[in-house]
Write a protein that holds these residues in place. Structure first.
Motif, PDB file in Angstrom:
ATOM      1  N   ALA A  14       0.829  -1.210   0.000  1.00  0.00           N
ATOM      2  CA  ALA A  14       0.000   0.000   0.000  1.00  0.00           C
ATOM      3  C   ALA A  14       0.866   1.263   0.000  1.00  0.00           C
ATOM      4  N   SER A  15       1.935   1.274   0.765  1.00  0.00           N
ATOM      5  CA  SER A  15       2.783   2.471   0.786  1.00  0.00           C
ATOM      6  C   SER A  15       3.479   2.672  -0.552  1.00  0.00           C
ATOM      7  N   ASN A  16       3.731   1.595  -1.265  1.00  0.00           N
ATOM      8  CA  ASN A  16       4.362   1.708  -2.584  1.00  0.00           C
ATOM      9  C   ASN A  16       3.425   2.294  -3.638  1.00  0.00           C
ATOM     10  N   ARG A  17       2.132   2.320  -3.358  1.00  0.00           N
ATOM     11  CA  ARG A  17       1.169   2.916  -4.285  1.00  0.00           C
ATOM     12  C   ARG A  17       0.912   4.396  -4.006  1.00  0.00           C
ATOM     13  N   LEU A  18       1.490   4.934  -2.961  1.00  0.00           N
ATOM     14  CA  LEU A  18       1.293   6.344  -2.644  1.00  0.00           C
ATOM     15  C   LEU A  18       1.908   7.220  -3.733  1.00  0.00           C
ATOM     16  N   PRO A  19       1.263   8.346  -4.056  1.00  0.00           N
ATOM     17  CA  PRO A  19       1.754   9.230  -5.133  1.00  0.00           C
ATOM     18  C   PRO A  19       2.767  10.276  -4.642  1.00  0.00           C
ATOM     19  N   PHE A  20       3.501   9.939  -3.592  1.00  0.00           N
ATOM     20  CA  PHE A  20       4.512  10.836  -3.034  1.00  0.00           C
ATOM     21  C   PHE A  20       5.536   9.997  -2.282  1.00  0.00           C
ATOM     22  N   GLY A  21       6.681  10.610  -2.014  1.00  0.00           N
ATOM     23  CA  GLY A  21       7.704   9.915  -1.243  1.00  0.00           C
ATOM     24  C   GLY A  21       7.255   9.743   0.193  1.00  0.00           C
ATOM     25  N   PHE A  22       7.459   8.551   0.726  1.00  0.00           N
ATOM     26  CA  PHE A  22       7.058   8.210   2.092  1.00  0.00           C
ATOM     27  C   PHE A  22       8.206   7.474   2.756  1.00  0.00           C
ATOM     28  N   ILE A  23       8.742   8.100   3.792  1.00  0.00           N
ATOM     29  CA  ILE A  23       9.879   7.536   4.521  1.00  0.00           C
ATOM     30  C   ILE A  23       9.523   7.564   5.997  1.00  0.00           C
ATOM     31  N   THR A  24       9.791   6.483   6.711  1.00  0.00           N
ATOM     32  CA  THR A  24       9.666   6.523   8.162  1.00  0.00           C
ATOM     33  C   THR A  24      11.051   6.295   8.746  1.00  0.00           C
ATOM     34  N   ILE A  25      11.297   6.999   9.853  1.00  0.00           N
ATOM     35  CA  ILE A  25      12.579   6.900  10.531  1.00  0.00           C
ATOM     36  C   ILE A  25      12.356   6.758  12.027  1.00  0.00           C
TER      37      ILE A  25
END
Length: 121
Positions: A14-25
């Motif tokens: 699901a996160s790979n389908r987001l239309p923006f960069g998504f990073i968790t740290i």
């Protein structure tokens, strides 16, 4: 709960389908998640960045007060916080202007970085 916190519940697909960069740290800046949009945008594969320091190893141009400093202040305050700002990423192929939404969620001990490409807009 802030809407952005719901992103922490997404699985990798699901996160790979987001239309923006998504990073968790984590609180120390170690990358826990790095989605497909961000991989494509940065040219870095998720397996190569997971477990590495975002600020030191992956995006050293962010190791400045305006970026890393904001995150460190959020972690130190240990309260849910959000910052939105424009930033220029320095890539080998050229500079890229982005909009960053940075959120720290102390209950999850996670930081969320949402990156939108303003050069493509």
């Amino acid at each position: 709960m802030l809407p952005v916190e719901h992103l922490l519940e997404l699985d990798a697909g699901a996160s790979n389908r987001l239309p923006f960069g998504f990073i968790t740290i984590d609180p120390g800046g170690v990358i826990l998640a790095f989605n497909a949009f961000e991989s494509s945008y940065s040219g870095l594969a998720a397996p190569d960045v997971l477990g590495r320091s975002f600020f030191r190893d992956v995006a050293p141009c962010t190791s400045v007060k305006e970026f890393e400093g904001r995150y460190r202040e959020m972690v130190q305050a240990n309260a849910t916080a959000v910052a939105r700002f424009r930033y220029v990423f320095r890539f080998a192929g050229g500079d890229r202007l982005v909009q960053v939404s940075m959120t720290y969620v102390p209950s999850e001990q996670r930081g969320i970085l949402i990156v939108r490409d303003l050069d493509a807009a």
